[in-house]
Design a protein around this motif. Structure first.
Motif, mmCIF file in Angstrom:
data_model
loop_
_atom_site.group_PDB
_atom_site.id
_atom_site.type_symbol
_atom_site.label_atom_id
_atom_site.label_comp_id
_atom_site.label_asym_id
_atom_site.label_seq_id
_atom_site.Cartn_x
_atom_site.Cartn_y
_atom_site.Cartn_z
ATOM 1 N N SER A 89 -39.534 -33.859 15.410
ATOM 2 C CA SER A 89 -39.570 -32.390 15.435
ATOM 3 C C SER A 89 -39.562 -31.752 14.046
ATOM 4 C CB SER A 89 -38.360 -31.859 16.226
ATOM 5 O OG SER A 89 -37.152 -32.088 15.512
ATOM 6 N N LYS A 90 -39.328 -32.585 13.026
ATOM 7 C CA LYS A 90 -39.118 -32.043 11.676
ATOM 8 C C LYS A 90 -40.302 -31.201 11.207
ATOM 9 C CE LYS A 90 -37.628 -33.617 7.085
ATOM 10 N NZ LYS A 90 -38.694 -33.009 6.281
ATOM 11 N N ALA B 178 -42.245 -26.202 9.052
ATOM 12 C CA ALA B 178 -43.296 -25.181 9.014
ATOM 13 C C ALA B 178 -42.703 -23.800 9.280
ATOM 14 C CB ALA B 178 -44.380 -25.508 10.043
ATOM 15 N N ALA B 179 -41.769 -23.729 10.261
ATOM 16 C CA ALA B 179 -41.160 -22.435 10.602
ATOM 17 C C ALA B 179 -40.432 -21.846 9.395
ATOM 18 C CB ALA B 179 -40.197 -22.597 11.772
ATOM 19 N N THR B 180 -39.780 -22.713 8.628
ATOM 20 C CA THR B 180 -39.070 -22.240 7.434
ATOM 21 C C THR B 180 -40.056 -21.643 6.426
ATOM 22 O OG1 THR B 180 -37.256 -23.773 7.801
ATOM 23 C CG2 THR B 180 -37.537 -22.994 5.549
ATOM 24 N N PHE C 210 -46.140 -21.007 12.397
ATOM 25 C CA PHE C 210 -45.867 -21.430 13.773
ATOM 26 C C PHE C 210 -46.917 -22.470 14.152
ATOM 27 C CE2 PHE C 210 -46.055 -20.478 18.492
ATOM 28 C CZ PHE C 210 -44.848 -21.089 18.784
ATOM 29 N N VAL C 211 -46.496 -23.725 14.263
ATOM 30 C CA VAL C 211 -47.451 -24.829 14.394
ATOM 31 C C VAL C 211 -47.169 -25.670 15.636
ATOM 32 C CG1 VAL C 211 -47.711 -24.955 11.874
ATOM 33 C CG2 VAL C 211 -46.063 -26.465 13.036
ATOM 34 N N CYS C 212 -48.121 -26.521 15.935
ATOM 35 C CA CYS C 212 -47.968 -27.420 17.081
ATOM 36 C C CYS C 212 -48.758 -28.696 16.816
ATOM 37 C CB CYS C 212 -48.499 -26.732 18.346
ATOM 38 S SG CYS C 212 -48.204 -27.646 19.874
ATOM 39 N N GLU C 213 -48.371 -29.754 17.512
ATOM 40 C CA GLU C 213 -49.163 -30.993 17.469
ATOM 41 C C GLU C 213 -50.401 -30.838 18.328
ATOM 42 O OE1 GLU C 213 -45.913 -34.631 17.189
ATOM 43 O OE2 GLU C 213 -46.846 -34.141 19.074
ATOM 44 N N LYS C 214 -51.523 -31.358 17.813
ATOM 45 C CA LYS C 214 -52.767 -31.352 18.566
ATOM 46 C C LYS C 214 -53.377 -32.736 18.427
ATOM 47 C CE LYS C 214 -56.944 -28.598 19.043
ATOM 48 N NZ LYS C 214 -57.806 -27.577 18.453
ATOM 49 N N CYS C 215 -53.817 -33.303 19.523
ATOM 50 C CA CYS C 215 -54.393 -34.652 19.487
ATOM 51 C C CYS C 215 -55.656 -34.667 18.633
ATOM 52 C CB CYS C 215 -54.711 -35.118 20.911
ATOM 53 S SG CYS C 215 -55.485 -36.743 20.943
ATOM 54 N N PRO D 8 -33.964 -16.014 9.974
ATOM 55 C CA PRO D 8 -33.258 -16.965 9.098
ATOM 56 C C PRO D 8 -32.064 -17.600 9.800
ATOM 57 C CG PRO D 8 -32.653 -14.715 8.534
ATOM 58 C CD PRO D 8 -33.675 -14.612 9.632
ATOM 59 N N THR D 9 -31.773 -18.824 9.427
ATOM 60 C CA THR D 9 -30.609 -19.520 9.976
ATOM 61 C C THR D 9 -29.740 -20.007 8.817
ATOM 62 O OG1 THR D 9 -31.446 -21.788 9.932
ATOM 63 C CG2 THR D 9 -32.120 -20.416 11.805
ATOM 64 N N VAL D 10 -28.611 -20.591 9.164
ATOM 65 C CA VAL D 10 -27.812 -21.248 8.125
ATOM 66 C C VAL D 10 -28.638 -22.408 7.551
ATOM 67 C CG1 VAL D 10 -25.613 -20.595 9.198
ATOM 68 C CG2 VAL D 10 -26.690 -22.762 9.802
ATOM 69 N N LYS D 11 -28.186 -22.939 6.441
ATOM 70 C CA LYS D 11 -28.859 -24.047 5.743
ATOM 71 C C LYS D 11 -30.251 -23.652 5.236
ATOM 72 C CE LYS D 11 -26.525 -27.654 8.444
ATOM 73 N NZ LYS D 11 -26.708 -28.736 9.410
ATOM 74 N N ASN D 12 -30.476 -22.325 5.032
ATOM 75 C CA ASN D 12 -31.745 -21.840 4.463
ATOM 76 C C ASN D 12 -32.978 -22.231 5.259
ATOM 77 O OD1 ASN D 12 -30.692 -20.432 2.217
ATOM 78 N ND2 ASN D 12 -30.297 -22.418 1.223
ATOM 79 N N LYS D 13 -32.832 -22.284 6.575
ATOM 80 C CA LYS D 13 -33.992 -22.557 7.426
ATOM 81 C C LYS D 13 -34.415 -21.264 8.115
ATOM 82 C CE LYS D 13 -33.485 -27.147 7.046
ATOM 83 N NZ LYS D 13 -34.457 -28.023 6.412
ATOM 84 N N LYS D 14 -35.579 -21.329 8.752
ATOM 85 C CA LYS D 14 -36.015 -20.234 9.609
ATOM 86 C C LYS D 14 -36.487 -20.816 10.933
ATOM 87 C CE LYS D 14 -37.312 -17.104 5.898
ATOM 88 N NZ LYS D 14 -38.434 -16.564 5.107
ATOM 89 N N VAL D 15 -36.364 -19.997 11.987
ATOM 90 C CA VAL D 15 -36.844 -20.435 13.304
ATOM 91 C C VAL D 15 -37.786 -19.371 13.861
ATOM 92 C CG1 VAL D 15 -34.855 -21.907 13.849
ATOM 93 C CG2 VAL D 15 -34.784 -19.464 14.424
ATOM 94 N N PRO D 16 -38.783 -19.801 14.642
ATOM 95 C CA PRO D 16 -39.693 -18.817 15.237
ATOM 96 C C PRO D 16 -39.010 -18.062 16.374
ATOM 97 C CG PRO D 16 -40.282 -21.038 15.953
ATOM 98 C CD PRO D 16 -39.153 -21.187 14.986
ATOM 99 N N VAL D 17 -39.126 -16.736 16.326
ATOM 100 C CA VAL D 17 -38.640 -15.872 17.407
ATOM 101 C C VAL D 17 -39.814 -14.977 17.813
ATOM 102 C CG1 VAL D 17 -36.254 -15.963 16.633
ATOM 103 C CG2 VAL D 17 -37.760 -14.159 15.772
ATOM 104 N N PHE D 18 -39.653 -14.210 18.857
ATOM 105 C CA PHE D 18 -40.785 -13.415 19.344
ATOM 106 C C PHE D 18 -40.396 -11.958 19.529
ATOM 107 C CE2 PHE D 18 -41.914 -17.721 20.103
ATOM 108 C CZ PHE D 18 -43.286 -17.768 19.921
#
Lengths: 389, 151
Positions: B19-20, B25-27, B31-36, B124-134
């Motif tokens: 998942s890393k 990418a979110a940080t 906003f990304v995804c796996e594609k075959c 933004p989250t703790v540990k200097n990360k970001k998460v996607p929200v809508f």
């Protein structure tokens, strides 16, 4: 031992008291309930040759075998999927006996799930999502504040409410009914403590607009065990045998126990319960109308609606009116969770629902349904039909 | 940015080998995804093999960031870790066809409707990360408002 197909039966049940603080280790609870199941059956614990529990159980298989003095263990296994494992344990024990691999299979689940740790509190440890639990996708919920089983369940149940116009008050009827059953069950935590719909509506919100406090199962300490053997042998043991007529599990594509958002269907549905029902009715040649009593996994009240529909007792969207009309009461079309269930008796991860079903088939339940011929038990992802053997 | 903005409190994402890429990418506000790489199908949650053609080759692609709300709840008790007030949590179906759990921001809980269009933002989250929200999909003529934890 020749490997001949043998029908399987539940020969013994055992349990500790259900409490909020057992005052002893989970390993001791496991040993006590396991011994009780053997004694109930009239089987010497040294003769246990198969052992099954949940992946989430903290006790140790070999240590338990050591407590019980098991002489020569043939088979051990553990089942993933949280509480969905409950009925899957019977399924696997049945298969082990059917295949002629084991003669005395012990199933146990022991937990200090109130005094030592709490499933209802936000989990923030990465270890909770370790491979093997079957619930790894829960990790994708954590940063967003969906950190409890109640929140994970509600992300699906809110869609069910939208789709069928169901309200939290409608779910309340399940809670009131189960508290009514518990009020006359001396083993229940809520013995002699019935509630009204008004009490339900006055209980605090856990997850708006889906679950109030009284929609949720308890957190409990306790242990429950079963002893499974062949039907033929069970007939010579202490208790009237409870025949496992059929049992199965179903895990459809992209389905996960409670973080169940990634399958292609409507979030209102419970695809694993529909698939389990289909497989179980096909395997047994039976139908909902053949059942005299049902135990349906009730971590939260909406799961009763979904399973009533999935197993075909009512059509999709009709469970609310069915429950409101008293049809899951003792004199209704299908009495459900007659011990009070996980909401009102105790939460031993679904296993106390199995022991209740055994008592119903034996005719010894606190709230006995008249003339039980066939009983359905479901933990959502697994189901079984039991009958007098 | 508001100079008096509080330190982020939202929990950082749980990183696994699989998942890393998503959270990294979110940080970076992607906003990304796996594609075959072989049959071109998206897959979520991430996994090392395509369930359609069984290829183990994958591309990480940036998505439109648009989707719709399938369900939404407000966890009240016990209080979720990382939030002063109960957040709105929802299941979002992306325009690319997969579902993800996230927060829905910049709209009152009562005003959300089934299949309401939304677009990605980053919190933004703790540990200097970001998460996607809508948040509700804005009209193209509207100026984009800056996104913060509590808006």
């Amino acid at each position: 031992m020749s490997r001949q197909f043998k029908e399987a039966a539940i020969a013994g049940i055992g349990q500790t008291e259900f409490s909020k603080s057992s005052g002893r280790s989970e390993q001791q609870l496991a040993a006590e309930c396991s011994l009780a199941a053997c004694q109930d059956a009239g089987v010497d614990p040294k003769d246990i040759d198969g052992m099954i529990t949940f992946t989430l159980d903290n006790t140790d298989d070999i240590h338990l075998a050591r407590c019980l003095g098991v002489e020569n263990l043939a088979y051990t296994t553990r089942i993933p999927g949280g509480g969905a494992a409950a009925v899957a344990t019977i399924y696997q024990a049945m298969a082990m006996v059917n295949a002629g691999l084991c003669e005395n299979v012990l199933i146990w689940r022991a937990m200090n799930e109130r005094s030592q740790y709490r499933f209802g509190q936000p989990i923030s440890m990465e270890s909770a999502f370790a491979p093997g639990s079957g619930t790894g996708s829960l990790s994708w919920c954590m940063p967003f504040g969906a950190q409890t089983p109640a929140s994970w369940e509600s992300l699906n149940a809110q869609r069910y409410m939208q789709k069928y116009g169901v309200t939290n008050e409608d779910f309340g009827y399940v809670s009131v009914q189960q508290r009514k059953y518990a009020s006359t069950n001396p083993n229940a935590w809520f013995y002699e403590k019935p509630i009204t719909l008004e009490d339900h509506q006055n209980s605090k919100w856990i997850i708006e607009p889906v679950l109030r406090m009284f929609d949720c199962c308890q957190e409990s300490d306790g242990g429950v065990a079963l002893l499974i053997t062949s039907l033929e042998r069970a007939r010579d043991l202490k208790q009237p045998p409870v025949h496992i007529v059929g049992a199965c599990q179903s895990i459809p594509n992209e389905v996960e126990v409670i973080s169940n958002y990634y399958h292609g269907g409507d979030l209102a549905d419970m695809p694993e319960a529909y698939a389990t029902a289909k497989r179980l009715w096909a395997q047994t040649g039976m139908k909902p109308a053949d059942m005299d009593v049902a135990m349906l996994y009730d971590a939260f009240t909406p799961q009763i609606f979904k399973q009533l529909e999935a197993f075909g007792f009512v059509k999709p969207g009709e469970a609310s009116d069915f429950v409101k009309d008293g049809q899951i009461d003792i004199d209704g079309q299908i009495p459900v969770n007659t011990n009070g269930g996980l909401i009102a008796e105790a939460y031993i991860h679904g296993m106390n629902s199995v022991t209740e079903m055994v008592r119903q088939v034996r005719g010894t339940a606190a709230n006995q349904v008249a003339d039980v011929q066939h009983a359905l038990i479901s933990s959502g992802m697994a189901g079984a039909v039991l009958a007098r053997g | 940015m508001n100079e008096t903005a509080k330190e982020p409190t939202q929990l950082a994402p749980i990183l696994t080998l699989e998942s890393k890429f998503f959270w990294d990418a979110a940080t970076k506000e992607q906003f990304v995804c796996e594609k075959c790489s072989d049959c071109g199908q998206f897959r979520f949650p991430p996994r090392p093999m395509c369930p359609h053609c069984h290829s183990v080759k994958r591309d990480i692609v940036e998505l439109s960031g648009k989707g719709k709300v399938l369900s939404w709840i407000k966890p009240v008790h016990p209080k979720p870790i990382g939030f002063d007030e109960p957040p709105t949590v929802g299941v979002i179906e992306t325009d690319e066809g997969f579902r993800i759990v996230s927060n829905i921001i910049d709209i009152a809980y009562e005003d959300i409707t089934f299949e309401m269009p939304v677009e990605v933002a980053f919190a933004p989250t703790v540990k200097n990360k970001k998460v996607p929200v809508f948040r509700p999909l804005s009209n193209e003529n509207d100026s984009l408002s800056p996104v913060g934890g509590e808006g």
